[in-house]
Design an enzyme around this catalytic site. Structure first.
Site, mmCIF file in Angstrom:
data_model
loop_
_atom_site.group_PDB
_atom_site.id
_atom_site.type_symbol
_atom_site.label_atom_id
_atom_site.label_comp_id
_atom_site.label_asym_id
_atom_site.label_seq_id
_atom_site.Cartn_x
_atom_site.Cartn_y
_atom_site.Cartn_z
ATOM 1 N N SER A 538 0.851 -1.187 0.000
ATOM 2 C CA SER A 538 0.000 0.000 0.000
ATOM 3 C C SER A 538 0.894 1.246 0.000
ATOM 4 C CB SER A 538 -0.962 -0.038 1.187
ATOM 5 O OG SER A 538 -2.006 0.881 1.013
ATOM 6 N N ASP A 620 -8.361 -5.570 -6.242
ATOM 7 C CA ASP A 620 -7.945 -4.386 -5.503
ATOM 8 C C ASP A 620 -8.446 -3.147 -6.227
ATOM 9 O OD1 ASP A 620 -6.773 -2.420 -4.008
ATOM 10 O OD2 ASP A 620 -4.709 -3.088 -4.316
ATOM 11 N N HIS A 652 -7.007 -5.750 -1.805
ATOM 12 C CA HIS A 652 -5.814 -5.027 -1.348
ATOM 13 C C HIS A 652 -5.004 -5.865 -0.361
ATOM 14 C CE1 HIS A 652 -3.644 -1.268 -1.307
ATOM 15 N NE2 HIS A 652 -3.772 -1.094 -0.012
#
Length: 677
Positions: A538, A620, A652
């Site tokens: 991320s 995602d 994600h």
């Protein structure tokens, strides 16, 4: 200053484990039992929770109900329900009855059974599925939330006529088009109340949300903590963000009250605050409503201030205004005179008590991460985990150390060496104190290669908690000295430190990371400073791409998971626009392109040279997988050794057991390849 976490975390250590024989692996971690949030009976005798076990063949978890008698010291947990073909979850206790969800018969429903054991009884018969429920404290009503079309008159599934000749295309007129990992289908999470009688909770219920268009609880992560019953069972409080024209720009969750019989429209109690209000929690005496309030609209990581509203007068008090920490969970004490909250604090997540009269804050736990709280007359029961121990239950009583109640994974972890964790600090950007930790493989001698892990968020923390996705102990088990630092932007150090990363993604955080790695390798001589790989997901994945162009000669290899590659594309591809725009100065890309381009990794691809493993998930929608594809394309186009791992069925995060094992195999294999050269 050096603090040995392994010594101070004795309360979290496994009891009476045999002599260690081997290192921890991801195969061990995927098979550990995982305790869910506990429910306690009002008299404080019983604790009930759902416990997840891994069904590796089916590539998923399954859930059983467990019970612990808190009145008997040293009592062992027993299975309350454990049908291997059925999932039982989300237990709640009212009186002498346990309520829970079950998929027995192939359909999710709400069931009940006596807390002392007996025959389970199905309570609901509506169709169409649901997401969660809460039983009224009076035991005569059931609050259910389920995805239905806005304004649905009941839980009954709407019958829609479909044109057999229609195409499969979806059409949209406003955002969200997709959110987290799901394409919008026109439904919203809505609240319904069913009467609960001796015959069960029959019928399809009455709606509570009315004309409001939004999700209650919120998506994608909201649950029962965002709805609350009044003690008399006559009023429901809930949080909801009204959709508006562009929901993707708004963080304005408000708290509403509504009669539980649906006889009146919901009333917005926090309309004056345009930022987030959430976690409505009614006091046991029914006089006060506690919640947290943010101050800045559009900022999802603003400080969460504990606020108490007098239900009769509407007067509010910002109880923790002077405490520079962000409240993460809320629970009332039985006497309604204090509240129990959790908050990040310097790489720990302790439990605190807040006095309602003075706002005084008292810390009740020290090391470890408090992940769940259940209130009893004898004090809270909490779930605590750490970097070297998965969650177990502890009783908090007085000022002494937490009293351990369970050892859920003792047998599975017996004979496994766990690493040593040592905290350190250094002067980072702006001469601020920055904290980190180093994880040393158990039994290692001489120098070990470095795994330099960068957390996501970016407003997060590399804290003292157990993880099933990025587990430092697994990297240590593979022979790496894992190092992590809480760079500017991390939580648990005051809101000013958290704010420092916004519009500064590649600035102070990179400086902290550079100084932090040097501080760690200078301090810990067992770290091989010249043999290091960096890895992150991320925001941590973004930082991997940024390091490629800004710190290209430091690492033997890089692992980049779900990271931003091109800030311009990200500004138009991500779903929660409020986040990306706030983090780049508060404007859209077309209004201030330079704010996005200043820290854009794509602008420095010509400098890239470090071998990289790229990982992404096709589901995602937060940082779409196209960002990962573009990263891999750039690496391949420049002739840099690179590898791409795409998970077609992950978002994600990597959640499925087999995918998790593959993920660690790829990541550690990639690191082994380059640190061995």
């Amino acid at each position: 200053m050096k603090i040995m976490l392994s010594a101070s975390l004795a309360v979290l250590a496994l009891a009476s484990a045999p002599a260690a024989a081997r290192q921890l692996t991801i195969d061990d971690v995927t098979m550990l039992s995982r305790v869910g949030a506990p429910a306690a009976s009002q008299d404080g005798r019983w604790l009930v929770w759902a416990q997840r076990e891994t069904d590796l063949a089916a590539d998923k978890g399954r859930f059983d109900l467990w019970r612990l008698d808190l009145s008997k010291q040293g009592s062992a947990p027993v299975k309350l329900l454990a049908d291997p073909q059925v999932n039982e979850n989300d237990p709640q206790i009212v009186g002498a009855t346990v309520y829970f969800t079950s998929d027995k018969g192939g359909e999710d429903a709400i069931w009940s059974m006596p807390i002392t054991g007996g025959t389970p009884r199905r309570l609901t018969s509506f169709t169409g599925g649901f997401s969660g429920f809460k039983v009224a404290p009076t035991g005569d009503r059931l609050l259910v939330w389920a995805d239905r079309k806005p304004g649905a008159p009941s839980l009954a599934s709407a019958m829609e006529k479909k044109d057999p000749n229609a195409g499969a295309g979806r059409t949209y007129d406003q955002l969200f088009v997709r959110h987290w990992d799901t394409w919008a289908d026109g439904t919203r999470s809505q609240l319904f109340v069913l009467p609960l009688t001796a015959a069960g909770a029959t019928g399809n219920g009455v709606p509570l949300v009315g004309a409001l268009v939004g999700d209650a609880p919120s998506k994608p992560f909201g649950g029962g903590e965002e709805v609350s019953w009044s003690p008399d069972g006559r009023t429901v409080y809930f949080a909801l963000r009204e959709a508006g024209r562009i929901e993707a720009l708004s963080t304005n969750l408000d708290i509403f009250s509504v009669p539980a019989d649906g006889s009146a429209a919901p009333v917005n109690l926090t309309k004056a605050n345009q930022a987030t209000d959430n976690l409505p929690t009614v006091s046991p005496d029914g006089r006060s409503l506690a919640y947290f309030a943010m101050r800045r609209p559009g900022f999802e990581a603003d400080r969460q201030v504990l606020t108490v509203r007098d239900i009769a007068t509407g007067k509010t008090v910002s109880l923790t205004e002077r405490w520079d920490r962000s409240v993460g969970s809320i629970a009332w004490a039985p006497d309604s005179k204090s509240l129990y909250v959790t908050a990040d604090d310097t790489q720990e997540t302790p439990l605190f008590r807040v006095d309602t009269a003075t706002g005084a804050v008292t810390r009740l736990t020290q090391e470890g991460h408090v992940s769940a709280v259940a209130i009893t007359p004898r004090g809270p029961v909490v779930a605590i985990d750490s970097l070297t121990a998965p969650a177990d239950f502890y009783r908090i009583a007085g000022s002494g150390a937490p009293q351990r109640l369970t050892q859920v994974n003792a047998a599975r972890l017996a004979g496994i060496d766990l690493p040593t964790v040592t905290r350190f600090n250094f002067k980072g950007a702006n001469a601020d104190t920055v904290w980190g930790y180093a994880v040393k493989p158990s039994g290692s001698t001489g120098k070990v290669p470095v795994a330099y892990m960068v957390h996501g968020g970016p407003q997060g923390s590399s804290n003292n908690s157990w993880s099933y996705r990025w587990n430092p102990a697994v990297f240590a088990g593979a022979g790496y000295g894992l190092v992590a630092v809480d760079f500017h932007g991390s939580t648990g150090y005051g809101q000013g430190f958290t704010d420092a990363i916004s519009n500064n993604w590649g600035g102070w955080p990179l400086e902290d990371l550079q100084k932090g790695l040097k501080a760690a390798t200078d301090k810990f001589t067992w770290l091989d400073a010249d043999n290091a790989c960096a890895l992150g997901a991320s925001y941590g994945g973004y930082m991997m791409n940024w390091i490629e162009g800004q710190w290209p000669d430091r690492f033997k290899c890089i692992v980049q998971h779900d990271g931003v590659f091109d800030a311009r594309a990200m500004a138009y591809e991500t779903e929660e626009l409020w986040f990306d725009e706030w983090e780049h100065g508060g404007k859209a890309y077309y209004e201030d392109p330079q704010a996005f381009e200043k820290w854009n990794p794509v602008n420095y691809v010509a400098k890239w040279k470090t071998p990289m493993l790229v990982i992404t998930g096709e589901k995602d929608f937060r940082i779409p997988y196209t960002q990962g594809l573009a990263t891999f394309t750039a690496l391949q186009r420049r002739g840099i050794p690179s590898r791409l791992l795409i998970n077609p069925n992950e978002n994600h995060w990597v959640l499925k057991p087999k995918n998790s094992r593959q993920w660690y195999g790829e990541v550690i294999g990639w690191m082994n390849k380059w640190t061995a050269e």
